[in-house]
Design a protein around this motif. Structure first.
Motif, short mmCIF file in Angstrom:
data_model
loop_
_atom_site.label_atom_id
_atom_site.label_comp_id
_atom_site.label_asym_id
_atom_site.label_seq_id
_atom_site.Cartn_x
_atom_site.Cartn_y
_atom_site.Cartn_z
N ARG A 9 0.76 -1.16 0.04
CA ARG A 9 -0.04 0.07 0.01
C ARG A 9 0.76 1.34 0.06
N SER A 10 0.38 2.28 -0.56
CA SER A 10 1.09 3.69 -0.74
C SER A 10 0.40 4.69 -0.01
N ILE A 11 0.94 5.91 0.44
CA ILE A 11 0.26 7.00 0.70
C ILE A 11 1.47 8.08 0.49
N VAL A 12 0.90 9.57 0.19
CA VAL A 12 1.82 10.33 0.19
C VAL A 12 2.01 11.47 1.40
N GLN A 14 3.52 14.76 3.44
CA GLN A 14 4.02 15.98 2.88
C GLN A 14 5.42 16.35 3.79
N GLU A 107 9.73 7.58 -2.24
CA GLU A 107 9.84 8.14 -3.49
C GLU A 107 9.40 9.71 -3.60
N ASP A 108 10.50 10.36 -4.08
CA ASP A 108 9.97 11.83 -4.23
C ASP A 108 8.79 11.89 -5.03
N ALA A 109 7.71 12.83 -4.36
CA ALA A 109 6.38 12.81 -5.14
C ALA A 109 6.37 14.23 -5.50
N THR A 121 6.55 12.81 -0.22
CA THR A 121 7.05 11.51 -0.33
C THR A 121 5.85 10.53 -0.65
N ARG A 122 6.13 9.66 -1.73
CA ARG A 122 5.07 8.32 -1.68
C ARG A 122 5.88 7.44 -1.00
N THR A 124 5.80 3.72 0.23
CA THR A 124 4.99 2.28 0.13
C THR A 124 5.57 1.28 1.07
N LYS A 168 1.34 9.49 8.21
CA LYS A 168 1.10 10.65 7.36
C LYS A 168 0.70 11.75 8.63
#
Length: 179
Positions: A9-12, A14, A107-109, A121-122, A124, A168
């Motif tokens: 699962r992923s989330i962004v 800040q 990962e840089d989002a 950042t994403r 995962t 988050k």
């Protein structure tokens, strides 16, 4: 029923990849976000874990508590952090066997919220069931007992969603560096 061995699962968030990595790569802090993990006993300073570090994770599900022995398998600042769980027990991890692998990718989002000046950042989170030698019928029966009727894949997907949501909320809260 055939087992699902991996759930992601992923989330962004800040915050920058390095800021998120700095938090997640400290196993003793995982209890701040996880619905099941209470944190970890880690030898040494409170700093990001390095590959090969062994730590004990403390966990609970309802009234049941247990301890796992884990070894860090990935530690790439701002990019990835991972560990494998290879022993389990009630107060001390005595039963040695492949159990699970946990991985986090950062990962840089791009830029975060408009006007914030912060990057995003994403994140995962991936759980992999390492109990490959267990016959599916045995694993499925055990999983349904241990999780209250679910497979571990479904159960862990819910845990990951809660962990990432809590991460988050924590990292986007006041007082956490976002650079």
């Amino acid at each position: 029923m055939t087992r699902t061995f991996t759930v992601s699962r992923s989330i962004v968030v800040q915050a920058s990849p390095s800021a998120v990595y700095e938090q997640v790569s400290r196993p003793a802090r995982m209890g701040r976000w996880s619905p099941e993990n209470l944190g970890a006993t880690v030898e040494g300073l409170d700093e990001p874990a390095r590959v090969g570090l062994v730590f004990d994770g403390h966990n609970k599900r309802g009234a049941f508590r247990w301890t796992t022995r884990c070894t860090v398998t990935a530690s790439d600042p701002g990019r990835s952090f991972g560990f494998r769980v290879h022993a389990i027990g009630l107060k001390r991890p005595r039963l040695r066997a492949p159990i699970a692998t946990w991985e986090y990718r950062f990962e840089d989002a791009g830029q975060g919220e408009a006007g914030s000046g912060a990057s995003a950042t994403r994140v995962t989170e991936t759980w992999t069931d390492d109990r490959r030698r267990w016959p599916d019928v045995v694993a499925n029966a055990f999983d349904r007992i241990a999780t209250g009727g679910q497979t571990f894949a479904v159960f862990q997907a819910g845990n990951i969603d809660r962990t990432l949501g809590n991460l988050k909320k924590d990292l986007e809260g006041a007082g956490t560096p976002r650079t």
